[in-house]
Design a protein around this motif. Structure first.
Motif, PDB file in Angstrom:
ATOM      1  N   ASP A  18     -19.773  60.507 115.715  1.00 24.08           N
ATOM      2  CA  ASP A  18     -18.420  59.621 114.861  1.00 24.08           C
ATOM      3  C   ASP A  18     -18.976  58.446 114.209  1.00 24.08           C
ATOM      4  N   VAL A  19     -19.116  58.666 113.098  1.00 25.61           N
ATOM      5  CA  VAL A  19     -19.569  57.580 112.051  1.00 25.61           C
ATOM      6  C   VAL A  19     -18.545  56.612 111.823  1.00 25.61           C
ATOM      7  N   SER A  20     -17.289  56.513 112.465  1.00 28.12           N
ATOM      8  CA  SER A  20     -16.305  55.934 111.771  1.00 28.12           C
ATOM      9  C   SER A  20     -16.663  54.444 112.260  1.00 28.12           C
ATOM     10  N   LEU A  21     -17.267  54.453 113.347  1.00 25.30           N
ATOM     11  CA  LEU A  21     -17.634  52.977 114.183  1.00 25.30           C
ATOM     12  C   LEU A  21     -18.459  52.218 113.355  1.00 25.30           C
ATOM     13  N   LEU A  22     -19.037  52.896 112.284  1.00 23.45           N
ATOM     14  CA  LEU A  22     -19.739  52.099 111.272  1.00 23.45           C
ATOM     15  C   LEU A  22     -18.909  51.480 110.175  1.00 23.45           C
ATOM     16  N   THR A  23     -17.670  52.011 110.128  1.00 27.80           N
ATOM     17  CA  THR A  23     -17.069  51.377 108.798  1.00 27.80           C
ATOM     18  C   THR A  23     -15.811  50.572 109.535  1.00 27.80           C
ATOM     19  N   ARG A  24     -15.930  49.947 110.751  1.00 28.30           N
ATOM     20  CA  ARG A  24     -15.187  49.095 111.349  1.00 28.30           C
ATOM     21  C   ARG A  24     -15.329  47.832 110.440  1.00 28.30           C
ATOM     22  N   TYR A  31     -16.858  44.494 109.950  1.00 31.67           N
ATOM     23  CA  TYR A  31     -18.340  43.652 110.024  1.00 31.67           C
ATOM     24  C   TYR A  31     -18.156  42.584 109.127  1.00 31.67           C
ATOM     25  N   PRO A  32     -17.496  41.466 109.702  1.00 31.43           N
ATOM     26  CA  PRO A  32     -17.225  40.371 108.616  1.00 31.43           C
ATOM     27  C   PRO A  32     -18.741  40.100 107.786  1.00 31.43           C
ATOM     28  N   VAL A  33     -18.647  39.970 106.719  1.00 35.08           N
ATOM     29  CA  VAL A  33     -19.801  39.628 105.775  1.00 35.08           C
ATOM     30  C   VAL A  33     -20.810  38.580 105.966  1.00 35.08           C
ATOM     31  N   ALA A  34     -20.143  37.339 106.596  1.00 38.77           N
ATOM     32  CA  ALA A  34     -21.011  36.253 106.918  1.00 38.77           C
ATOM     33  C   ALA A  34     -21.899  36.593 108.231  1.00 38.77           C
ATOM     34  N   LYS A  35     -21.237  37.355 109.108  1.00 34.98           N
ATOM     35  CA  LYS A  35     -21.894  37.835 110.270  1.00 34.98           C
ATOM     36  C   LYS A  35     -22.954  39.010 109.949  1.00 34.98           C
ATOM     37  N   GLN A  36     -22.722  39.780 109.092  1.00 33.29           N
ATOM     38  CA  GLN A  36     -23.901  40.658 108.399  1.00 33.29           C
ATOM     39  C   GLN A  36     -24.927  40.244 108.136  1.00 33.29           C
ATOM     40  N   ARG A  37     -24.611  38.904 107.360  1.00 30.05           N
ATOM     41  CA  ARG A  37     -25.514  38.262 106.383  1.00 30.05           C
ATOM     42  C   ARG A  37     -26.754  37.708 107.803  1.00 30.05           C
ATOM     43  N   GLU A  38     -26.162  36.987 108.597  1.00 27.66           N
ATOM     44  CA  GLU A  38     -26.871  36.101 109.538  1.00 27.66           C
ATOM     45  C   GLU A  38     -27.667  37.247 110.226  1.00 27.66           C
ATOM     46  N   PHE A  39     -27.086  38.332 110.536  1.00 24.01           N
ATOM     47  CA  PHE A  39     -27.603  39.380 111.731  1.00 24.01           C
ATOM     48  C   PHE A  39     -28.732  40.133 110.695  1.00 24.01           C
ATOM     49  N   SER A  40     -28.615  40.309 109.453  1.00 24.85           N
ATOM     50  CA  SER A  40     -29.811  40.885 108.512  1.00 24.85           C
ATOM     51  C   SER A  40     -30.889  39.901 108.691  1.00 24.85           C
ATOM     52  N   LEU A  41     -30.532  38.546 108.125  1.00 21.68           N
ATOM     53  CA  LEU A  41     -31.505  37.577 108.067  1.00 21.68           C
ATOM     54  C   LEU A  41     -32.331  37.607 109.294  1.00 21.68           C
ATOM     55  N   GLN A  80     -23.833  43.741 119.433  1.00 21.29           N
ATOM     56  CA  GLN A  80     -22.429  43.861 120.199  1.00 21.29           C
ATOM     57  C   GLN A  80     -21.948  42.341 120.089  1.00 21.29           C
ATOM     58  N   GLN A  81     -22.932  41.457 120.395  1.00 19.68           N
ATOM     59  CA  GLN A  81     -22.350  39.804 120.461  1.00 19.68           C
ATOM     60  C   GLN A  81     -21.929  39.448 118.981  1.00 19.68           C
ATOM     61  N   GLN A  82     -22.762  39.971 118.024  1.00 18.43           N
ATOM     62  CA  GLN A  82     -22.479  39.463 116.690  1.00 18.43           C
ATOM     63  C   GLN A  82     -21.265  40.088 116.099  1.00 18.43           C
ATOM     64  N   PHE A  83     -20.818  41.302 116.554  1.00 17.84           N
ATOM     65  CA  PHE A  83     -19.513  42.266 115.812  1.00 17.84           C
ATOM     66  C   PHE A  83     -19.007  42.753 117.018  1.00 17.84           C
ATOM     67  N   PRO A  84     -18.160  41.785 118.010  1.00 17.05           N
ATOM     68  CA  PRO A  84     -17.594  42.265 118.987  1.00 17.05           C
ATOM     69  C   PRO A  84     -16.353  43.112 118.594  1.00 17.05           C
ATOM     70  N   GLU A  85     -15.777  42.594 117.530  1.00 21.00           N
ATOM     71  CA  GLU A  85     -14.586  43.420 117.062  1.00 21.00           C
ATOM     72  C   GLU A  85     -15.056  45.013 116.792  1.00 21.00           C
ATOM     73  N   ALA A  86     -16.207  45.188 116.301  1.00 21.05           N
ATOM     74  CA  ALA A  86     -16.526  46.486 115.962  1.00 21.05           C
ATOM     75  C   ALA A  86     -17.162  47.316 116.936  1.00 21.05           C
ATOM     76  N   LEU A  87     -17.982  46.740 118.018  1.00 23.71           N
ATOM     77  CA  LEU A  87     -19.096  47.266 118.535  1.00 23.71           C
ATOM     78  C   LEU A  87     -18.825  47.142 120.227  1.00 23.71           C
ATOM     79  N   ALA A  88     -17.836  46.141 120.540  1.00 23.02           N
ATOM     80  CA  ALA A  88     -17.481  46.052 122.084  1.00 23.02           C
ATOM     81  C   ALA A  88     -17.412  47.131 122.652  1.00 23.02           C
ATOM     82  N   ASP A  89     -16.781  48.034 122.328  1.00 20.93           N
ATOM     83  CA  ASP A  89     -16.330  49.200 123.038  1.00 20.93           C
ATOM     84  C   ASP A  89     -17.353  50.415 122.780  1.00 20.93           C
ATOM     85  N   VAL A  90     -18.496  50.214 122.149  1.00 16.84           N
ATOM     86  CA  VAL A  90     -19.260  51.224 121.496  1.00 16.84           C
ATOM     87  C   VAL A  90     -20.382  51.326 122.463  1.00 16.84           C
TER      88      VAL A  90
END
Lengths: 504, 504
Positions: free
Chosen positions: B199-205, B207-217, B323-333
């Protein structure tokens, strides 16, 4: 094509080549102040130093000298024509550049980059002594530069000043500054005695940075800065860099608890940017495609920042959207209180945040100190004490830290000595130009209140920007306004505006 | 100092000067892709073209040729020594550069800049025909370049390939690609037949950009990229640029509804960056201070992106913070579902977003098309049809738009022809190196699961980065692993990983 025309075309091609190279340095310099990683400073110094040497070599090629000699002996150029101006200014630049040894040019560039980074750190840590060795090195190099450049009867300081304000002398500047100083001191004192003290705390409420950026961008765009051909980024010491056709870059800095810094800073830099964008693209790389002097440049930035941006009609137009943008800070603030706050006059430490009245006193202080530094009457080691002493006598308050005193400005670290007086010249030029535009456009107040900035922008494009260096500053003033530089228009404007605000 | 040593020092000084100049261009190029205003493209083309000409002049100076002749006739350089490698590679570069007329170098640079901007627009508007004139111009120039560069018995394409992968030939690449292609097709088919579809749909939930930036950095920093000596910005087509000592720049792009793009993209570019930062500063500007080939470069980026970043142990370490960074997308994954989603294998349009298995097929398609473009078997006007036809036969799906087809990659617009195969070479090199590191460091899985990336990074620094061009790619592989290039390590890794994931 006659021989002179051919030589002229060759000269222009050479000038354009040097300018293209120089515009590459401009990107490296912009990047240095905006995005360069901390550890990249030393490599950047090497890059800029090499580029400075190459620009110097290009600009001093003997072929250019030969072309200039040939063109000067021909006499077919019309007075005030583009060709005459390009030849005149190319000669001026060629003579300046050939007086400087390439090694000194490279060293100045290298030290400026390293010294800048030392300044950023010293300012942050409030340690004048950490910056002192760099200041000493820089003042030494600038004295050396002045000695190379100077001509008979010219002071060392004036040789440096000439780079920023061609043709100006400190004597001439002092003649304008002296009566201006007297009038300003009177006005500051009357304001103090008025007993009126605006509530400025409303300017340090919470103004979210993202919202400030949005609001500043929108205002800069409305007054006429073209963002398809430019950008706005963040820098520790805001500046505008006109890279070349289609590329002009503004910078600002944000403080969540200080509205005026970024907003008026952006208007200021956008004013510079509108000048740069108003230069004719087809003349890029030639004197007539370049700004005429820093004094005229500052007249543009200070006009948009203050004569437009801090005016009552401007906020008639913008205040409602400011309240919508910053409801937390401004919902309960009456427009008149906001207007008074942004025009609060009182002695303060930081030049770039100073009100319109005391601003010029900040300049005079720097003008005096840097003349003494170059003449040798003042040693770098004594700058902090001299600054504080002079500041106290000018403003009645003593800087509490070096960051609020002699470390506040970027200029000396970057080797920009002789630059400061152009800010006050700019204020005086701006007053002249603004009066002329007001009268020719049939009243600027109404236009500004309606948010119609186009007519003023186009007037400036036509009267000032498109000429580039065709006229030098004083001649431009004469051509545009029929006047010669005087402190009177500025003083009249300030007395009128602040007389009304402070019931004088 | 003996005569050879003196000549060697002079050569090094010359090489460093050319590299310093070239690093100025690198900033202009980085800026072009990140911050250049739209209207500044034409001026930037002029700048870069001039700089390319100057770099060319510096790199082809007869004095360099004389020094090389002198040094080659001396015989005191030890096999595999820094000196020997610098002389060998300087000769290689000098011969390449002197074969190219300066005018062609300038024109290639100018067209690359303008063509890049045309490509950005055409891709956005999905109009292959808008890009076609530029592609035609570029292919014409690249054929001309190949004709200048080519030596006896070398195909035109190989003359271009040599710039990116010195010493490689398309025949050699084809020998590795053929068995790799067979194995990959088998694996793709087995995966399809497994009936397992993550199920790849979980990757397109969301993921706020600012949070992505923080996590990637934070991930890039943890694996060892030094942000005091680098940055991360946004670009339409992500890349890494090693400007010089203390200054290496990564770029990525964010999509709020696609997690893998920016995250694995950043790991990938950080992998390149760690290589650049691992070059020895004191050798900057010399071959031994430069990366050895793009294939080896890609081995570093693809290793951190895939062998580390898409591994189970990596997410043992990182999933909780994701999960902590993207709770909306990953909390239940569940972690296993996430791991399966980021390793989903299925035919897809976009190379840079392709899974590890199909990725190499994307490369092979481009490798075939660009060989045909350079040989003349394929005309630029037929690229869209040829792409779609080949894509359909490789992947069983047909690109729905040019942006998802032949307009997706930046390379051809920038004149980077012969570059694509280095990506697949990189995947093969990475597999070799990863096995060697795994065995020498006593098991990478445990280290990665504990978030201990230092040992792998330092192993790569020691074994690969610090050597720069001291060894060419295949020799480096031999020195580090004792092996010669083969598809087997990569295929084994893929079969093991995906066998487990898809129950094969």
């Amino acid at each position: 094509m006659n021989a002179s025309q051919k030589a002229y075309d060759q000269l222009i091609a050479r000038l354009k080549q040097a300018a293209l190279l120089s515009s590459c340095s401009a990107i490296l310099e912009w990047d240095e102040q905006t995005y360069l990683p901390a550890d990249g400073a030393s490599h950047r110094a090497d890059q800029l130093s090499m580029m400075a040497g190459m620009v110097h070599q290009e600009a001093t090629s003997p072929e250019t000298g030969d072309l200039l000699n040939e063109l000067e002996s021909a006499s077919e150029w019309e007075e005030d024509s583009v060709e005459q101006a390009n030849i005149r200014e190319a000669r001026h630049e060629y003579d300046r550049m050939t007086k400087l040894p390439r090694q000194l040019v490279e060293e100045l560039s290298r030290v400026a980059t390293l010294s800048h980074h030392a300044w950023v750190k010293a300012r942050k840590e409030n340690q004048f002594n950490d910056f002192l060795p760099w200041l000493e090195k820089m003042i030494g190099l600038k004295r050396e530069q002045a000695a190379s450049l100077g001509s008979e009867g010219q002071t060392a300081y004036d040789a440096l000043l000439d780079e920023y304000e061609p043709g100006a002398t400190s004597e001439m500047i002092e003649q304008a500054f002296t009566p201006l100083r007297n009038e300003l001191v009177k006005l500051v004192s009357a304001i103090k005695e008025s007993g009126i003290v605006p509530d400025v705390s409303l300017l340090t409420r919470k103004y979210p940075v993202a919202k400030q950026r949005e609001f500043s961008l929108s205002a800069a765009e409305k007054i006429g800065f073209d963002f398809n051909a430019g950008r706005l980024d963040i820098a520790a010491h805001p500046f505008c860099s006109g890279i070349g056709p289609g590329d002009c870059r503004l910078t600002t800095r944000y403080d969540e608890h200080h509205f005026p810094g970024a907003f008026f800073g952006t208007l200021h830099e956008a004013g510079h940017g509108i000048y740069e964008q108003g230069l004719l693209k087809e003349y890029f790389g030639t004197p007539v495609g370049s700004s005429t002097s820093l004094g005229i440049h500052e007249s543009q930035s200070r006009m948009w920042e203050n004569l437009v941006g801090r005016s009552r009609p401007f906020w008639n137009c913008f205040y409602q959207s400011a309240q919508q943008q910053f409801p937390e800070a401004l919902a309960d603030v009456a427009q008149d209180d906001f207007y008074r706050a942004i025009n609060d006059v009182r002695p303060s430490y930081i030049r770039v945040e100073a009100d319109e009245v005391t601003y010029n006193l900040h300049i005079m202080l720097r003008f005096e100190l840097e003349q003494a530094l170059i003449s040798g009457d003042l040693q770098p080691a004594d700058v902090e004490a001299a600054w504080n002493e002079k500041f106290t006598s000018y403003f009645g308050i003593t800087p509490d830290t070096p960051a609020n005193g002699c470390l506040q400005d970027v200029h000396w670290s970057a080797g920009l000595i002789g630059y400061f007086p152009t800010y006050a010249l700019g204020n005086m030029y701006a007053a002249h130009f603004f009066n002329a535009a007001d009268s020719e456009l049939g009243g600027l107040d109404d236009l500004i209140a309606r948010g119609e900035f186009g007519p003023l922008k186009e007037w400036l494009n036509q009267k000032i920007h498109q000429h580039g260096k065709r006229y030098r500053a004083n001649r431009l003033l004469e051509v545009v306004t029929g006047e010669t530089l005087s402190h009177v228009p500025l003083v009249d404007q300030l007395n009128r505006k602040y007389g009304e605000l402070y019931n004088l």
